[in-house]
Design a protein around this motif. Structure first.
Motif, mmCIF file in Angstrom:
data_model
loop_
_atom_site.group_PDB
_atom_site.id
_atom_site.type_symbol
_atom_site.label_atom_id
_atom_site.label_comp_id
_atom_site.label_asym_id
_atom_site.label_seq_id
_atom_site.Cartn_x
_atom_site.Cartn_y
_atom_site.Cartn_z
ATOM 1 N N HIS A 145 19.437 -15.632 32.833
ATOM 2 C CA HIS A 145 20.369 -15.425 31.726
ATOM 3 C C HIS A 145 21.767 -15.916 32.087
ATOM 4 O O HIS A 145 22.488 -16.456 31.230
ATOM 5 C CB HIS A 145 20.390 -13.940 31.364
ATOM 6 C CG HIS A 145 21.341 -13.602 30.268
ATOM 7 N ND1 HIS A 145 22.599 -13.067 30.499
ATOM 8 C CD2 HIS A 145 21.243 -13.729 28.914
ATOM 9 C CE1 HIS A 145 23.213 -12.890 29.356
ATOM 10 N NE2 HIS A 145 22.413 -13.267 28.373
ATOM 11 N N GLU A 146 22.164 -15.760 33.342
ATOM 12 C CA GLU A 146 23.493 -16.230 33.755
ATOM 13 C C GLU A 146 23.617 -17.743 33.620
ATOM 14 O O GLU A 146 24.647 -18.254 33.154
ATOM 15 C CB GLU A 146 23.753 -15.797 35.198
ATOM 16 C CG GLU A 146 23.993 -14.303 35.369
ATOM 17 C CD GLU A 146 24.148 -13.921 36.826
ATOM 18 O OE1 GLU A 146 23.980 -14.817 37.696
ATOM 19 O OE2 GLU A 146 24.430 -12.736 37.115
ATOM 20 N N GLN A 147 22.598 -18.472 34.021
ATOM 21 C CA GLN A 147 22.658 -19.931 33.915
ATOM 22 C C GLN A 147 22.654 -20.383 32.455
ATOM 23 O O GLN A 147 23.351 -21.339 32.090
ATOM 24 C CB GLN A 147 21.482 -20.555 34.670
ATOM 25 C CG GLN A 147 21.480 -20.265 36.155
ATOM 26 C CD GLN A 147 22.764 -20.722 36.830
ATOM 27 O OE1 GLN A 147 23.318 -21.786 36.502
ATOM 28 N NE2 GLN A 147 23.265 -19.927 37.762
ATOM 29 N N THR A 170 23.846 -18.652 29.976
ATOM 30 C CA THR A 170 25.167 -18.300 29.452
ATOM 31 C C THR A 170 26.214 -19.320 29.885
ATOM 32 O O THR A 170 27.094 -19.694 29.095
ATOM 33 C CB THR A 170 25.558 -16.899 29.939
ATOM 34 O OG1 THR A 170 24.537 -15.972 29.559
ATOM 35 C CG2 THR A 170 26.876 -16.459 29.331
ATOM 36 N N ARG A 171 26.112 -19.785 31.118
ATOM 37 C CA ARG A 171 27.071 -20.797 31.598
ATOM 38 C C ARG A 171 26.971 -22.090 30.780
ATOM 39 O O ARG A 171 27.992 -22.654 30.359
ATOM 40 C CB ARG A 171 26.797 -21.098 33.074
ATOM 41 C CG ARG A 171 27.687 -22.183 33.667
ATOM 42 C CD ARG A 171 27.261 -22.519 35.075
ATOM 43 N NE ARG A 171 25.911 -23.038 35.132
ATOM 44 C CZ ARG A 171 25.602 -24.315 34.876
ATOM 45 N NH1 ARG A 171 26.551 -25.179 34.535
ATOM 46 N NH2 ARG A 171 24.350 -24.727 34.952
ATOM 47 N N THR A 179 18.015 -11.756 35.167
ATOM 48 C CA THR A 179 19.481 -11.770 35.122
ATOM 49 C C THR A 179 20.026 -13.120 35.579
ATOM 50 O O THR A 179 20.959 -13.669 34.970
ATOM 51 C CB THR A 179 20.031 -10.645 36.003
ATOM 52 O OG1 THR A 179 19.472 -9.401 35.582
ATOM 53 C CG2 THR A 179 21.545 -10.573 35.892
ATOM 54 N N MET A 180 19.445 -13.677 36.634
ATOM 55 C CA MET A 180 19.883 -14.995 37.110
ATOM 56 C C MET A 180 19.594 -16.076 36.073
ATOM 57 O O MET A 180 20.414 -16.983 35.863
ATOM 58 C CB MET A 180 19.188 -15.313 38.428
ATOM 59 C CG MET A 180 19.536 -14.357 39.557
ATOM 60 S SD MET A 180 18.518 -14.608 41.030
ATOM 61 C CE MET A 180 19.027 -16.263 41.489
ATOM 62 N N ARG A 209 20.639 -24.558 36.918
ATOM 63 C CA ARG A 209 21.868 -24.587 37.709
ATOM 64 C C ARG A 209 22.367 -26.012 37.905
ATOM 65 O O ARG A 209 23.582 -26.255 37.913
ATOM 66 C CB ARG A 209 21.618 -23.919 39.064
ATOM 67 C CG ARG A 209 22.853 -23.801 39.946
ATOM 68 C CD ARG A 209 22.540 -23.015 41.197
ATOM 69 N NE ARG A 209 22.154 -21.644 40.866
ATOM 70 C CZ ARG A 209 21.736 -20.764 41.770
ATOM 71 N NH1 ARG A 209 21.625 -21.124 43.050
ATOM 72 N NH2 ARG A 209 21.413 -19.542 41.405
#
Length: 661
Positions: free
Chosen positions: A202-204, A206-207, A199-200, A261
């Motif tokens: 995928h979040e980066q 997506t950003r 999930t982490m 990140r």
């Protein structure tokens, strides 16, 4: 409190199908209640929904719990329910006079009952692991064997229900993958940890993808990803990390998350552009590359006379791997004791794992090495080019798989570990060094280009192919396969270009057979000749040499050490075209040919190198340097006369002052 022990499993749950208890004591199967003299039909889900709405609106009172009466033996007699239920006799031994004709309510209720599935159930979606077959139930078996089944009443001893086949349904597209880690036989972490890290990750992604959408390059095809593509890319990366080493899984994926990140938009665009380029078909060149012609303004005999000026000085070469003197007997005794005390333990040349070698095979099981498989990167890490405007240095990445250094254990798996030794004392224990002997033959060429291919055996890296060509014309003098002294562990085919089929199809060496002609591009190489030992191959090369014969090659210390040769007259293109930072750094032969002559060599990819091509390429680089040096010397007043080269005299120097040559 007593244990139920399944006492209520034959009793239907009063709250079914609205029961929310996971460990319910009652049965949720409609067929669980035994039928004796009559059956109590339950409400359908539609009726229960309507009743719930009526109770909520205050139209009727609360629902009554059904009461089940039993006799002395514990058998169910009847079920008391609300006035909304009805009774219907279905006993097969009931007389025709007592049987009641079916009412309209019975027909409607029978039509509302659930039916067996009339089509095959779609298999589960493939998530990268092993595909799990669908559970074989009675309904799926009936649907597969007879298509859709039609239930009929078995009245007056009628036969079984007839089955009719149904037209096959169109294939349903498999659902898209969700953000859930793919299944592995031996996962490196628990599902909760993998899901959190995924999930982490995928979040980066997506950003960064959202930033691309807001940039000016959003219109570029393939640069922005859809939601499903983002999930797929995150799943691919996490699955690749999970298949690696157990010990570094969390460190690797956390490092990747931190990189994303801190990653800037320009670097993310570069990664996306590389992935897009990998998916595109590679264009093949339509014509030959623009090769630079070699002009020396000298005849072949004059080139041979001139090339001796390019020979390397022997002083100081031993610091860079060149063997210039024979090891002494005392040094050999020391090395022999060290090998005996090591008991065959070596360090892998690819993955740095300690393993044991068994020359002649281990008696217990016939193994050649210990340690199992070897996982490694076959290319060296390199630092990508710095993007303009970036102040921080880029991370080292392997050229073989574009993985960041330390992110994975390797991208290639070999059957066994291998080792290499460069100590001249240990090399001499396996096969002694020998200096080029004097020769009285007159048919030796003026200069020889030389190249070897090496593979791994139980004695380290050994000679498996030897090639020699004449200089400057490039005709073939010698090209043979060599059987190593130890048992073969790995032919190193990705680089050597020697495959097991070459050994299987090789023919014994025959001195009377003429050398093979150079083949045009695209034609396959004929079967090579083979000799039994490296000693025989070295002797065949000595037949072409004298101590004063220039021996030309690239990184010659590797080839000379593999053949155990000490030659005093060498011309190494790694020294002719030195690295700007000095030895031991050096440029590769492929890069030198492309830079100075505009020619592409070693284009076989995974098929490996061709020692004949490499030997001729080194000779062409030497010819290029000969032409450059001669033009410079000629501009200084040097002249060629009677096959020699002479500097300008004092009178010529004085008369040539102020003249630009």
């Amino acid at each position: 409190m007593f244990s139920s022990l399944g006492l209520f499993k034959q009793t239907q749950c009063p709250e079914y199908p609205h029961c929310s208890l996971t460990p319910c004591l009652f049965s949720h199967d409609r067929s669980a209640v035994p039928q004796n003299d009559g059956i109590q039909q339950t409400k359908t889900s539609a009726d229960r929904t309507q009743q719930d709405e009526e109770e909520t609106n205050g139209l009727v009172g609360p629902r009554k719990r059904r009461r089940i009466e039993t006799d002395a033996q514990g058998h169910h007699l009847a079920e008391k329910a609300s006035s909304r239920t009805w009774r219907a006799s279905s006993s097969p031994i009931q007389s025709q006079e007592d049987a009641q004709p079916p009412t309209q309510a019975f027909k409607e209720h029978f039509d509302a009952l659930p039916r067996t599935a009339s089509r095959e159930i779609s298999p589960p979606s493939f998530r990268g692991g092993a595909r799990v077959p669908a559970k074989r139930t009675a309904s799926t078996l009936d649907a597969k064997q007879a298509g859709a089944t039609v239930l009929q009443s078995n009245v007056n001893g009628a036969g079984p229900a007839s089955a009719t086949k149904k037209a096959p349904l169109p294939k349903v597209k498999a659902p898209e993958e969700s953000l859930n880690p793919r299944m592995l036989h031996n996962p490196p972490a628990s599902h909760a940890i993998r899901l959190k890290l995924l999930t982490m990750l995928h979040e980066q992604m997506t950003r960064l993808n959202d930033e691309v959408k807001k940039s000016e390059d959003a219109s570029q095809p393939g640069l922005t990803l859809s939601d499903s593509e983002l999930i797929l890319q995150a799943l691919d990366e996490e699955f690749q990390f999970a298949r690696g080493s157990f010990a570094i899984y969390q460190n690797v994926i956390k490092s990747r998350i931190m990189v994303l990140r801190k990653m800037k938009l320009t670097i993310w665009k570069e990664e996306r552009s590389k992935k897009i380029a990998e998916k595109l078909p590679k264009a093949t060149p339509k014509g030959p590359s623009a090769a630079k012609p070699i002009v020396t303004d000298l005849t072949p005999a004059e080139e041979i006379a001139f090339v001796t000026r390019l020979t390397a000085q022997q002083d100081g070469l031993n610091k860079h791997g060149y063997i210039t003197t024979m090891p002494t007997e005392t040094e050999l005794d020391t090395a022999r004791k060290g090998v005996k005390s090591a008991q065959g333990w070596e360090q892998c040349d690819r993955c740095n794992t300690r393993f044991q070698v068994f020359p002649g095979r281990r008696a217990e099981d016939g193994a050649l090495t210990s340690g199992g498989h070897c996982t490694y990167h076959w290319a060296k890490p390199r630092r990508p080019d710095i993007v303009k405007g970036e102040n921080k240095s880029r991370e080292l990445k392997y050229a073989c798989c574009d993985e960041t250094l330390g992110m994975s254990a390797g991208c290639t798996k070999a059957d066994s570990h291998v080792f290499k030794t460069s100590d001249p004392k240990r090399l001499a224990l396996i096969m002694p060094f020998e200096t080029t002997p004097l020769s009285t033959r007159d048919d030796t060429p003026g200069a020889v280009c030389f190249d070897c291919e090496m593979g791994y055996s139980t004695f380290g890296m050994e000679l498996i192919r030897l090639t020699a060509t004449a200089w400057p014309d490039g005709r073939e003098l010698l090209d043979i396969l060599v059987r190593p002294l130890g048992e073969v562990l790995d032919l190193n085919s990705r680089f050597s270009g020697v495959w097991p089929d070459d050994y299987a199809n090789a023919v014994p060496y025959d001195e009377a057979s003429p050398p093979q002609k150079q083949l045009p591009p695209g034609e396959s190489t004929p079967h090579l000749q083979i000799v039994d030992t490296p000693l025989k191959a070295r002797q065949l090369l000595f037949n072409l040499l004298k101590p004063t014969t220039p021996l030309i090659g690239h990184a010659l210390e590797n080839d000379l050490n593999a053949a155990r040769i000490i030659h005093p007259t060498i011309i190494d293109t790694a020294l002719l075209y030195p690295h700007h930072r000095g030895l031991p750094l050096r440029f590769g032969l492929k890069m030198l040919m492309k830079k100075h002559l505009g020619r592409d060599i070693q284009t076989g990819g995974d098929q490996g190198h061709d020692s004949k091509e490499d030997a001729r390429a080194a000779g062409e680089l030497v010819r290029l340097r000969v032409g450059e040096m001669w033009r410079k010397m000629r501009s200084e007043g040097w002249v060629k006369r009677d096959g020699g080269f002479f500097p300008p005299t004092e009178n010529e120097k004085e008369g040539g002052k102020g003249v630009v040559w």
